[in-house]
Design an enzyme around this catalytic site. Structure first.
Site, PDB file in Angstrom:
ATOM      1  N   LYS A 105       0.808  -1.399  -0.044  1.00 42.40           N
ATOM      2  CA  LYS A 105       0.039   0.007  -0.086  1.00 42.40           C
ATOM      3  C   LYS A 105       0.805   1.309  -0.021  1.00 42.40           C
ATOM      4  O   LYS A 105       1.995   1.281   0.540  1.00 42.40           O
ATOM      5  CB  LYS A 105      -0.917  -0.008   1.087  1.00 42.40           C
ATOM      6  N   SER A 186      -9.361   1.787   3.170  1.00 43.28           N
ATOM      7  CA  SER A 186      -8.604   2.231   2.213  1.00 43.28           C
ATOM      8  C   SER A 186      -7.705   1.502   1.467  1.00 43.28           C
ATOM      9  O   SER A 186      -6.827   2.136   0.514  1.00 43.28           O
ATOM     10  CB  SER A 186      -7.936   3.490   3.028  1.00 43.28           C
ATOM     11  N   SER A 210     -10.111  -0.993   7.071  1.00 39.52           N
ATOM     12  CA  SER A 210      -9.416  -0.513   5.803  1.00 39.52           C
ATOM     13  C   SER A 210      -8.426  -1.827   4.986  1.00 39.52           C
ATOM     14  O   SER A 210      -8.084  -1.856   3.877  1.00 39.52           O
ATOM     15  CB  SER A 210      -8.157   0.593   5.811  1.00 39.52           C
TER      16      SER A 210
END
Length: 521
Positions: A105, A186, A210
């Site tokens: 990420k 996210s 997330s």
């Protein structure tokens, strides 16, 4: 694995396949760590060849063709790193992640030619001064970091009415099952990329949902560990109380392998100090078929509170599968996360975000593009691309707070964390449970950049474990109109091994993973 049909008539219209996804030409489709490494051991393929194949897959699916938009940048040194691994001695080739293409990420520091951006144009050219602790551990385990994944900008703690999976720098990530559906966030790019076979594993981060939400939306497995199992050093933060990185993969086994390589104490993250007695270097020991028989699972009746009957029905069918495997299903009287706990969780995030973000920006040194949260807010105001869809209300609220010096901060931490921990602990004790189970989410909503995420008839079970800092794992439970739905198992602190055992058993007796077909609605 049998592919889904190319078109389907469903209640919301006609689904058609977007175009040829080159699945038939991609020789590593649905490969896992073990299968890739067996090729290496038998000298069937080199690490360089595998990494080159994944780069081509990223180019075909993500950058061209479907334009999934899940990978925000690729590592320009990955091919060279892969080639160097091919020339190492056999001892290193026995490392648990040797030659495995890994995506991160894009809020996790790497000290190479890739910036760490949180999806923000303000950090477009922000190059960290060192690898994060977990990246060092991944490299030591033999992994090849092939790129960074797109995310909801600032891990979705920027503004109200945001659209999950969108960032100013990376644009919008699409859901590989139905392209106009949302990826959740996210860790949106991590979920979509792994589901689409653009890597073997990805590392996401979670403050509240997330990891588990995008894993559910994208039909993969995701583990949110106990806060403190894996170091957060070198990760762009929201909340030091709730943040944690965690692995995302297509199988529970790959989750177990990767988790063991990252767990450990780090002097630069006080939450990890003293965790050694509670962690395992090898979580594959829990990959046995003993995770369901004789176990007691608690669930809240009418789990979605009537918001989504289709999810309720699928979950009730799943309860019958668990019972058929010898599990006892116990109905829990009510949900134990109160509005007060949720309110105080938000308040502690507001306070911690200001101080923790400023500390991270300081770690970038004198050449940092922005020095603090105030400069970030000013940058966004001067860049139309950043505020074209939604605002930065959360940044502004945080900036105006007194951070961790706020008079209500300690009270918020106590109410939120202690309350949620006591809630989970007391429910498990009261009903003599091995774990609590729930649908992870409802099905993915249609992406709407103008109006933001649509939570009508939506359900998510992430908050109890997230606010408590306790572990949870999600994996595919089934599908509603071609969209995957996950089931979550969560329990007490440091009980990752037990959850992996449960999830692995469920996965083996009820495999639900489908290769996404990039359908158009």
């Amino acid at each position: 694995m049998k592919k889904v049909i190319l078109s389907a008539i469903v209640f919301f219209g006609v689904l058609t396949k977007a175009q040829d996804t080159t699945d038939s030409q991609f020789k590593y489709l649905e490969y896992d760590i073990e299968k890739i490494q067996n090729l290496y051991r038998n000298n069937k393929v080199t690490v360089k060849e595998v990494v080159e194949a994944y780069f081509k897959r990223i180019n075909d699916i993500d950058k061209n063709g479907i334009q999934l938009n899940s990978v925000i940048t690729t590592n320009p040194d990955a091919i060279k790193i892969a080639d160097s691994l091919d020339h190492l001695d056999s001892k290193f080739k026995n490392k648990p992640l040797f030659g495995i293409p890994v995506l991160l990420k894009d809020n996790i520091d790497t000290h190479d030619k890739m910036p760490n951006t949180a999806g923000s144009l303000a950090l477009k050219n922000s190059f960290p001064l060192q690898d994060s602790y977990l990246v060092k551990k991944l490299r030591d385990a033999g992994a090849v970091i092939i790129g960074k994944t797109n995310l909801s900008e600032w891990a979705n703690f920027r503004g109200e009415k945001s659209t999950s999976g969108w960032s100013g720098l990376g644009g919008l990530t699409k859901n590989p099952y139905i392209l106009n559906r949302n990826t959740c966030g996210s860790s949106a790019g991590s979920g979509a990329a792994i589901s689409s076979n653009l890597g073997i594993i990805a590392i996401g981060t979670e403050t509240n949902g997330s990891i588990v939400c995008p894993s559910s939306f994208n039909g993969i497995v995701g583990l949110k560990p106990t806060v403190g199992l894996i170091s957060r050093q070198g990760i762009i933060p929201i909340s030091s109380s709730q943040d944690t990185p965690g692995p995302m993969a297509r199988t529970v086994k790959d989750i177990a392998i990767s988790l063991g390589t990252m767990a450990g104490e780090d002097k630069n993250d006080k939450k990890t100090i003293g965790n050694t007695p509670f962690l395992h270097k090898d979580y594959t020991q829990f990959l046995t078929l003993t995770g369901l028989k004789g176990k007691r699972f608690g669930y809240v009746k009418g789990i979605t509170k009537g918001a989504n009957k289709k999810v309720d029905d699928l979950f009730l069918q799943t309860l019958k599968i668990l019972e058929a495997q010898g599990a006892t299903i116990v109905e829990i009287e009510k949900d134990w996360i109160s509005p007060e706990i949720s309110k105080n969780s938000f308040e502690l995030m507001v306070s911690e975000f200001k101080d923790d973000l400023n500390d991270y920006l300081k770690s970038l040194g004198k050449n940092a593009a922005i020095k603090n949260i105030d400069e970030l807010i000013a940058f966004n105001k001067n860049n139309k691309e950043e505020l074209q869809y939604f605002g930065q209300e959360y940044l502004e609220i945080s900036a105006k707070s007194n951070g961790k010096k706020d008079k209500n901060y300690k009270k918020a931490v106590t109410i939120a964390q202690k309350g949620s921990q006591q809630g989970i602990d007391s429910v498990i004790k009261k009903y003599n449970l091995d774990a609590i189970i729930a649908p992870t989410t409802a099905e993915a909503w249609k992406t709407d950049l103008k109006n933001g995420d649509n939570y009508d008839n939506f359900y998510s079970s992430s908050s109890p474990a997230a606010i408590a800092g306790y572990p949870s794992i999600t994996l595919p439970m089934g599908y509603i109109n071609e969209l995957p739905i996950g089931i979550s198992f969560f329990a007490g602190k440091w009980e990752e091994g037990k959850l992996i055992n449960m999830a692995y058993t469920f996965e083996q007796i009820n495999p639900q993973r489908k290769v996404p077909q990039f359908l158009k609605e």
